[in-house]
Design a protein around this motif. Structure first.
Motif, PDB file in Angstrom:
ATOM      1  N   SER A   6       0.813  -0.982   0.018  1.00 27.09           N
ATOM      2  CA  SER A   6       0.085  -0.091  -0.083  1.00 27.09           C
ATOM      3  C   SER A   6       0.922   1.341   0.056  1.00 27.09           C
ATOM      4  O   SER A   6       2.157   1.237   0.056  1.00 27.09           O
ATOM      5  CB  SER A   6      -0.901  -0.013   1.293  1.00 27.09           C
ATOM      6  OG  SER A   6      -0.221  -0.018   2.416  1.00 27.09           O
ATOM      7  N   GLY A   7       0.270   2.524   0.065  1.00 24.95           N
ATOM      8  CA  GLY A   7       1.100   3.648   0.085  1.00 24.95           C
ATOM      9  C   GLY A   7       0.403   4.784  -0.891  1.00 24.95           C
ATOM     10  O   GLY A   7      -0.719   4.530  -1.414  1.00 24.95           O
ATOM     11  N   HIS A   8       1.189   5.696  -1.105  1.00 24.22           N
ATOM     12  CA  HIS A   8       0.689   6.874  -1.966  1.00 24.22           C
ATOM     13  C   HIS A   8       1.694   7.576  -2.584  1.00 24.22           C
ATOM     14  O   HIS A   8       3.098   7.422  -2.112  1.00 24.22           O
ATOM     15  CB  HIS A   8      -0.181   7.807  -1.388  1.00 24.22           C
ATOM     16  CG  HIS A   8       0.582   8.244  -0.200  1.00 24.22           C
ATOM     17  ND1 HIS A   8       1.419   9.575  -0.150  1.00 24.22           N
ATOM     18  CD2 HIS A   8       0.447   7.972   1.126  1.00 24.22           C
ATOM     19  CE1 HIS A   8       1.970   9.872   1.035  1.00 24.22           C
ATOM     20  NE2 HIS A   8       1.299   8.939   1.897  1.00 24.22           N
ATOM     21  N   CYS A   9       1.367   8.332  -3.784  1.00 22.50           N
ATOM     22  CA  CYS A   9       2.618   8.906  -4.432  1.00 22.50           C
ATOM     23  C   CYS A   9       1.988  10.331  -4.590  1.00 22.50           C
ATOM     24  O   CYS A   9       0.879  10.290  -5.274  1.00 22.50           O
ATOM     25  CB  CYS A   9       2.823   8.304  -5.772  1.00 22.50           C
ATOM     26  SG  CYS A   9       3.628   6.473  -5.458  1.00 22.50           S
ATOM     27  N   GLY A  10       2.905  11.424  -4.470  1.00 27.21           N
ATOM     28  CA  GLY A  10       2.699  12.732  -4.844  1.00 27.21           C
ATOM     29  C   GLY A  10       3.914  13.079  -5.672  1.00 27.21           C
ATOM     30  O   GLY A  10       4.749  12.630  -6.088  1.00 27.21           O
ATOM     31  N   LYS A  11       3.839  14.463  -5.918  1.00 28.70           N
ATOM     32  CA  LYS A  11       4.836  15.158  -6.739  1.00 28.70           C
ATOM     33  C   LYS A  11       6.233  15.147  -6.116  1.00 28.70           C
ATOM     34  O   LYS A  11       7.099  14.920  -6.800  1.00 28.70           O
ATOM     35  CB  LYS A  11       4.330  16.438  -7.022  1.00 28.70           C
ATOM     36  CG  LYS A  11       5.255  17.354  -7.859  1.00 28.70           C
ATOM     37  CD  LYS A  11       5.143  18.926  -8.093  1.00 28.70           C
ATOM     38  CE  LYS A  11       5.889  19.616  -9.030  1.00 28.70           C
ATOM     39  NZ  LYS A  11       5.457  20.896  -9.213  1.00 28.70           N
ATOM     40  N   ASP A  12       6.339  15.366  -5.005  1.00 22.49           N
ATOM     41  CA  ASP A  12       7.818  15.431  -4.206  1.00 22.49           C
ATOM     42  C   ASP A  12       7.706  14.395  -3.166  1.00 22.49           C
ATOM     43  O   ASP A  12       8.963  14.448  -2.499  1.00 22.49           O
ATOM     44  CB  ASP A  12       8.004  16.793  -3.718  1.00 22.49           C
ATOM     45  CG  ASP A  12       7.942  17.659  -4.783  1.00 22.49           C
ATOM     46  OD1 ASP A  12       8.626  17.478  -5.992  1.00 22.49           O
ATOM     47  OD2 ASP A  12       7.378  18.849  -4.708  1.00 22.49           O
ATOM     48  N   ALA A  13       6.989  13.555  -2.797  1.00 25.00           N
ATOM     49  CA  ALA A  13       6.809  12.675  -1.747  1.00 25.00           C
ATOM     50  C   ALA A  13       6.215  11.453  -2.245  1.00 25.00           C
ATOM     51  O   ALA A  13       5.258  11.539  -2.829  1.00 25.00           O
ATOM     52  CB  ALA A  13       6.457  13.345  -0.309  1.00 25.00           C
ATOM     53  N   ALA A  14       6.677  10.177  -1.599  1.00 22.01           N
ATOM     54  CA  ALA A  14       5.906   8.986  -1.962  1.00 22.01           C
ATOM     55  C   ALA A  14       6.308   7.903  -0.995  1.00 22.01           C
ATOM     56  O   ALA A  14       7.336   8.292  -0.203  1.00 22.01           O
ATOM     57  CB  ALA A  14       6.512   8.264  -3.214  1.00 22.01           C
ATOM     58  N   VAL A  15       5.193   7.134  -0.613  1.00 19.68           N
ATOM     59  CA  VAL A  15       5.420   6.145   0.683  1.00 19.68           C
ATOM     60  C   VAL A  15       5.116   4.900   0.183  1.00 19.68           C
ATOM     61  O   VAL A  15       3.913   4.604  -0.464  1.00 19.68           O
ATOM     62  CB  VAL A  15       4.321   6.528   1.586  1.00 19.68           C
ATOM     63  CG1 VAL A  15       4.617   5.576   2.790  1.00 19.68           C
ATOM     64  CG2 VAL A  15       4.955   8.041   2.265  1.00 19.68           C
ATOM     65  N   LEU A  16       5.966   3.791   0.505  1.00 19.50           N
ATOM     66  CA  LEU A  16       5.523   2.398   0.263  1.00 19.50           C
ATOM     67  C   LEU A  16       5.506   1.727   1.495  1.00 19.50           C
ATOM     68  O   LEU A  16       6.454   1.629   2.172  1.00 19.50           O
ATOM     69  CB  LEU A  16       6.568   1.939  -0.763  1.00 19.50           C
ATOM     70  CG  LEU A  16       6.571   0.394  -0.924  1.00 19.50           C
ATOM     71  CD1 LEU A  16       5.332   0.001  -1.897  1.00 19.50           C
ATOM     72  CD2 LEU A  16       8.039   0.070  -1.779  1.00 19.50           C
TER      73      LEU A  16
END
Length: 256
Positions: A102-112
């Motif tokens: 799971s996680g999420h992705c943004g323009k300057d930050a991403a989490v796995l």
């Protein structure tokens, strides 16, 4: 008859409530656990299987997509938890077949996030992007402690890696390291990653870009070459010196 049936049903309800180990027999003679209970084998399977000896962790590849469905994080690695208590050490390898991604992705930050069922263990990687460079900014590790570890507490260990910029590579490239990467989460808990390859933010067609090797791999690859070249150079110097001295001695006996 109705009262007797209600009494029997009440007795069964009380037994299953106060004794979860009681199994109910179905009409076909097979046993099934009461509703809301969990079989002992399943409960054990959801807990980390700690070992007293170390073994190579299985390799897994994990992928995360952004909101529009394009890959934004890809990581291939084996992960091992190491718990130390006084002179005792326990090892647990993350099983890729049981991991929920799971996680999420943004323009300057991403989490796995890599999580085992029932949150028995998890790893959370936080990536940052700075201009044309991406790196691991933070790693959060959680694991249920070994049952026979007296001083271990079931807690989440977190460490900020913002100043170190670990596993850095240019945007569109992948960081890779065959040598083990050991991250100290606390004095009791370590996380070992090996081998490792990861890329965040830009992943054309979900494929890794040009590999950027870690310093450990670079030294292991270059040092033998340097040592070999140095050895050859010393041999050549010794040979030339020997030939020079031999020629000088031979020239001393020539007649004028």
């Amino acid at each position: 008859m109705m009262q007797r049936g209600q009494t029997s049903g009440l007795l069964i309800l009380l037994l299953t409530t106060f004794n979860p180990g009681v199994l109910l027999l179905r009409s076909d003679g097979r046993a099934e656990p009461p509703s809301g209970s969990q079989m002992p084998s399943q409960a054990r399977r959801d807990q980390p299987e700690w070992q007293r000896s170390e073994a190579a962790p299985p390799l897994g590849t994990y992928m995360l997509n952004n909101p529009v469905g394009k890959p934004c994080i890809k990581a291939t690695m084996g992960a091992e938890y190491i718990v130390n208590e006084k002179r005792n050490t326990w090892y647990f390898n993350l099983d890729p077949s049981r991991v929920q991604t799971s996680g999420h992705c943004g323009k300057d930050a991403a989490v796995l996030c890599l999580t085992l069922p029932d949150n028995a263990a998890s790893l959370q990687f936080t990536f940052r992007k700075d201009k044309n460079l991406f790196y691991l900014d933070k790693l959060t590790a959680h694991v249920s402690p070994p049952p026979d570890c007296q001083a271990c507490a079931n807690k989440t260990c977190s460490r900020s890696l913002a100043d170190e910029k670990l596993f850095a590579a240019r945007d569109g490239q992948s960081f890779t390291c065959q040598h083990e990467q050991v991250l100290w989460m606390s004095s009791e808990l370590r996380v070992k990653l090996l081998p490792l390859q990861m890329q965040a933010f830009t992943l054309p067609k979900g494929q890794y870009g040009t590999e950027v090797e870690c310093w450990s791999d670079f030294y292991r690859r270059v040092i033998p070459v340097i040592a070999g070249a140095t050895g050859v150079g010393l041999v050549l110097i010794a040979l030339l010196t020997f030939l020079f001295i031999r020629d000088r001695r031979a020239g001393g006996y020539e007649r004028l």
